[in-house]
Design an enzyme around this catalytic site. Structure first.
Site, PDB file in Angstrom:
ATOM      1  N   ASN A  87      28.897  -5.560   5.821  1.00 46.34           N
ATOM      2  CA  ASN A  87      30.315  -5.626   6.144  1.00 46.34           C
ATOM      3  C   ASN A  87      31.148  -4.985   5.030  1.00 46.34           C
ATOM      4  O   ASN A  87      30.643  -4.185   4.252  1.00 46.34           O
ATOM      5  CB  ASN A  87      30.759  -7.064   6.435  1.00 46.34           C
ATOM      6  CG  ASN A  87      31.816  -7.120   7.546  1.00 46.34           C
ATOM      7  OD1 ASN A  87      32.775  -6.368   7.556  1.00 46.34           O
ATOM      8  ND2 ASN A  87      31.599  -8.027   8.487  1.00 46.34           N
ATOM      9  N   ARG A  88      32.422  -5.337   4.935  1.00 52.46           N
ATOM     10  CA  ARG A  88      33.361  -4.599   4.091  1.00 52.46           C
ATOM     11  C   ARG A  88      33.744  -5.345   2.821  1.00 52.46           C
ATOM     12  O   ARG A  88      33.891  -6.575   2.833  1.00 52.46           O
ATOM     13  CB  ARG A  88      34.624  -4.266   4.889  1.00 52.46           C
ATOM     14  CG  ARG A  88      34.347  -3.288   6.029  1.00 52.46           C
ATOM     15  CD  ARG A  88      35.505  -3.203   6.998  1.00 52.46           C
ATOM     16  NE  ARG A  88      35.224  -2.202   8.021  1.00 52.46           N
ATOM     17  CZ  ARG A  88      34.528  -2.460   9.136  1.00 52.46           C
ATOM     18  NH1 ARG A  88      34.053  -3.670   9.374  1.00 52.46           N
ATOM     19  NH2 ARG A  88      34.300  -1.485  10.010  1.00 52.46           N
ATOM     20  N   HIS A 113      28.852  -1.837   4.366  1.00 56.43           N
ATOM     21  CA  HIS A 113      27.389  -1.915   4.510  1.00 56.43           C
ATOM     22  C   HIS A 113      26.629  -1.306   3.326  1.00 56.43           C
ATOM     23  O   HIS A 113      25.620  -0.617   3.495  1.00 56.43           O
ATOM     24  CB  HIS A 113      26.943  -1.254   5.808  1.00 56.43           C
ATOM     25  CG  HIS A 113      27.402  -1.966   7.057  1.00 56.43           C
ATOM     26  ND1 HIS A 113      27.622  -3.318   7.105  1.00 56.43           N
ATOM     27  CD2 HIS A 113      27.686  -1.491   8.305  1.00 56.43           C
ATOM     28  CE1 HIS A 113      28.003  -3.660   8.334  1.00 56.43           C
ATOM     29  NE2 HIS A 113      28.062  -2.577   9.073  1.00 56.43           N
ATOM     30  N   HIS A 183      21.426  -4.966  11.862  1.00 59.45           N
ATOM     31  CA  HIS A 183      22.503  -4.348  12.648  1.00 59.45           C
ATOM     32  C   HIS A 183      21.987  -3.853  14.003  1.00 59.45           C
ATOM     33  O   HIS A 183      22.370  -2.780  14.463  1.00 59.45           O
ATOM     34  CB  HIS A 183      23.115  -3.188  11.863  1.00 59.45           C
ATOM     35  CG  HIS A 183      24.528  -2.859  12.231  1.00 59.45           C
ATOM     36  ND1 HIS A 183      24.882  -2.371  13.465  1.00 59.45           N
ATOM     37  CD2 HIS A 183      25.682  -2.954  11.522  1.00 59.45           C
ATOM     38  CE1 HIS A 183      26.182  -2.154  13.502  1.00 59.45           C
ATOM     39  NE2 HIS A 183      26.699  -2.501  12.327  1.00 59.45           N
ATOM     40  N   SER A 184      21.146  -4.635  14.656  1.00 64.53           N
ATOM     41  CA  SER A 184      20.668  -4.245  15.982  1.00 64.53           C
ATOM     42  C   SER A 184      21.784  -4.341  17.016  1.00 64.53           C
ATOM     43  O   SER A 184      22.637  -5.230  16.967  1.00 64.53           O
ATOM     44  CB  SER A 184      19.508  -5.141  16.425  1.00 64.53           C
ATOM     45  OG  SER A 184      18.335  -4.819  15.734  1.00 64.53           O
ATOM     46  N   TYR A 185      21.759  -3.383  17.946  1.00 66.80           N
ATOM     47  CA  TYR A 185      22.635  -3.402  19.111  1.00 66.80           C
ATOM     48  C   TYR A 185      21.796  -3.890  20.289  1.00 66.80           C
ATOM     49  O   TYR A 185      20.789  -3.266  20.654  1.00 66.80           O
ATOM     50  CB  TYR A 185      23.152  -2.008  19.436  1.00 66.80           C
ATOM     51  CG  TYR A 185      24.111  -1.396  18.442  1.00 66.80           C
ATOM     52  CD1 TYR A 185      25.459  -1.241  18.752  1.00 66.80           C
ATOM     53  CD2 TYR A 185      23.663  -0.926  17.201  1.00 66.80           C
ATOM     54  CE1 TYR A 185      26.346  -0.640  17.868  1.00 66.80           C
ATOM     55  CE2 TYR A 185      24.542  -0.333  16.308  1.00 66.80           C
ATOM     56  CZ  TYR A 185      25.878  -0.184  16.643  1.00 66.80           C
ATOM     57  OH  TYR A 185      26.740   0.408  15.759  1.00 66.80           O
ATOM     58  N   ASP A 244      35.328  -6.627  16.814  1.00 69.57           N
ATOM     59  CA  ASP A 244      34.640  -6.301  15.574  1.00 69.57           C
ATOM     60  C   ASP A 244      35.155  -7.294  14.530  1.00 69.57           C
ATOM     61  O   ASP A 244      35.881  -6.937  13.601  1.00 69.57           O
ATOM     62  CB  ASP A 244      34.902  -4.851  15.154  1.00 69.57           C
ATOM     63  CG  ASP A 244      33.985  -4.390  14.020  1.00 69.57           C
ATOM     64  OD1 ASP A 244      33.079  -5.158  13.637  1.00 69.57           O
ATOM     65  OD2 ASP A 244      34.171  -3.273  13.517  1.00 69.57           O
ATOM     66  N   GLN A 274      29.208 -11.437  12.491  1.00 76.46           N
ATOM     67  CA  GLN A 274      30.103 -10.345  12.877  1.00 76.46           C
ATOM     68  C   GLN A 274      29.751  -9.949  14.307  1.00 76.46           C
ATOM     69  O   GLN A 274      28.635  -9.494  14.597  1.00 76.46           O
ATOM     70  CB  GLN A 274      29.952  -9.144  11.940  1.00 76.46           C
ATOM     71  CG  GLN A 274      30.949  -8.030  12.196  1.00 76.46           C
ATOM     72  CD  GLN A 274      32.322  -8.294  11.577  1.00 76.46           C
ATOM     73  OE1 GLN A 274      32.485  -9.262  10.832  1.00 76.46           O
ATOM     74  NE2 GLN A 274      33.288  -7.445  11.865  1.00 76.46           N
ATOM     75  N   GLU A 297      25.772  -9.765  13.822  1.00 73.53           N
ATOM     76  CA  GLU A 297      25.318  -9.576  12.450  1.00 73.53           C
ATOM     77  C   GLU A 297      25.554 -10.868  11.655  1.00 73.53           C
ATOM     78  O   GLU A 297      26.665 -11.124  11.189  1.00 73.53           O
ATOM     79  CB  GLU A 297      26.055  -8.407  11.806  1.00 73.53           C
ATOM     80  CG  GLU A 297      25.958  -7.109  12.593  1.00 73.53           C
ATOM     81  CD  GLU A 297      27.083  -6.157  12.253  1.00 73.53           C
ATOM     82  OE1 GLU A 297      27.249  -5.838  11.059  1.00 73.53           O
ATOM     83  OE2 GLU A 297      27.815  -5.760  13.179  1.00 73.53           O
TER      84      GLU A 297
END
Length: 332
Positions: A87-88, A113, A183-185, A244, A274, A297
């Site tokens: 994340n940020r 990330h 970070h899987s979709y 998000d 997330q 996430e």
């Protein structure tokens, strides 16, 4: 029926380890195939990526790419383990023990990330491998992307019945911050659009963010807002499905595809998740278009190194960062 075969390659041979190419730096990448008779997974040493995950009916439920070159040039963290800090971090910096650290910025003026070359772009080493599990390790040197301390990270993928369990561990030789996630979709339907998925989240609060997706303050109640998933809600029912945001967890997250009946339950030792619905995928820079998959996430909160009120992400020598997240699949 097998989903996403065109993107992630043909169904792999059980128990196989195959070469998956060589990076521009000359590092060899491997693909490990795990199989326990219920689930089958493909894990790459590049980025510790979960390239493929087949559930009991043979459907692949994660977005993956076919070649190493695709991951080098067309990925949006597909299936990767991200770090040193997922994340940020606002402004690309933080202060720890009175010392300021400047990080590589790669998301406007922020660090996302892990920076320009985070853990998702590194080749991990194989510590152990078996038919249904693999453990990978990575050494991040002191100063990499601006982070202090040499960090030794490990991630273990384990297939256990109808569940995939990810176990993260990390140690450091100097005070640092760490936040590891996958970070899987996920797309349980194979339709290429997850707005019809139904999400239920045991989360009474979420983190409001500004235009740069940096938290604006303390967690806020979800009640009466488009962020209330305490009752099962279709992804696309509100905000056009564009999420998000980090949610403060008190329990599990459940996802269901009403049309096909596949389900996924996510549990974690982490305080937040997330929830990203993939609306920024464009189908041009990557093979997938908007809403092709959703991410859950599990993690510490974004910008926690700059927010003393958030759960701490600080790791010190002699301590071990330990985190476990489990994805359990079923059919309604």
């Amino acid at each position: 029926m097998r989903l996403h075969d065109g993107a992630a390659g043909a169904t792999p041979e059980s128990g196989a380890t195959r070469g998956f190419g060589v990076t521009p730096e000359g590092e060899r990448v491997e693909r490990h195939v795990l199989d326990n008779g219920r689930l089958r997974a493909c894990v790459l040493t590049y980025g510790a990526i979960l390239q493929r995950l087949e559930v009991a009916d043979g459907a692949n439920v994660v977005l993956g790419l076919a070649t190493l070159d695709d991951y080098l040039h067309r990925s949006r963290y597909f299936g990767a383990v991200v770090g040193r800090y997922a994340n940020r971090i606002a402004g690309g910096g933080f202060t720890l023990d009175g010392r300021e650290y400047r990080l590589a910025v790669n998301d406007g003026g922020h660090s996302l990330h892990g920076g320009v070359r985070g853990f998702d772009k590194r080749v991990w080493s194989v510590e152990s491998a078996g038919p249904a599990e693999v453990e990978l390790s990575l050494v991040s040197p002191d100063g990499e992307e601006g982070y202090p301390g040499e960090l030794r990270a490990r991630v273990r993928y384990v297939l256990d019945g109808d569940a995939l369990r990810l176990e993260y561990r990390a140690t450091t030789d100097a005070p640092t911050v760490v936040n590891l996630t996958n970070h899987s979709y996920f797309d349980l339907s194979g339709s290429g659009d997850v707005r019809g998925h139904v999400v239920a989240m045991e989360a009474d609060r979420y983190l409001p963010v500004d235009a740069g997706k940096i938290p604006t303050g303390e967690p806020a109640p979800v009640a009466g807002t488009p962020f209330d998933f305490t009752v099962p809600t279709r992804v696309g029912a509100r905000l056009g499905g564009r999420y998000d945001h980090c949610f403060v967890l008190r329990g599990r997250v459940a996802v269901a595809d009403p049309a096909g009946g596949r389900t996924m339950e996510v549990t974690t030792t982490e305080p937040g998740v997330q929830f990203y619905t993939g609306h920024m995928l464009d189908g041009v820079a990557t093979p997938y278009g908007p809403f092709a998959g959703l991410c859950l996430e599990t993690q510490r909160f974004p910008d926690a190194p700059n927010r003393p009120a958030f759960p701490s992400a600080v790791l010190r020598p002699g301590q071990e960062h330990v985190s476990v997240t489990t994805y359990r699949f079923g059919h309604a």
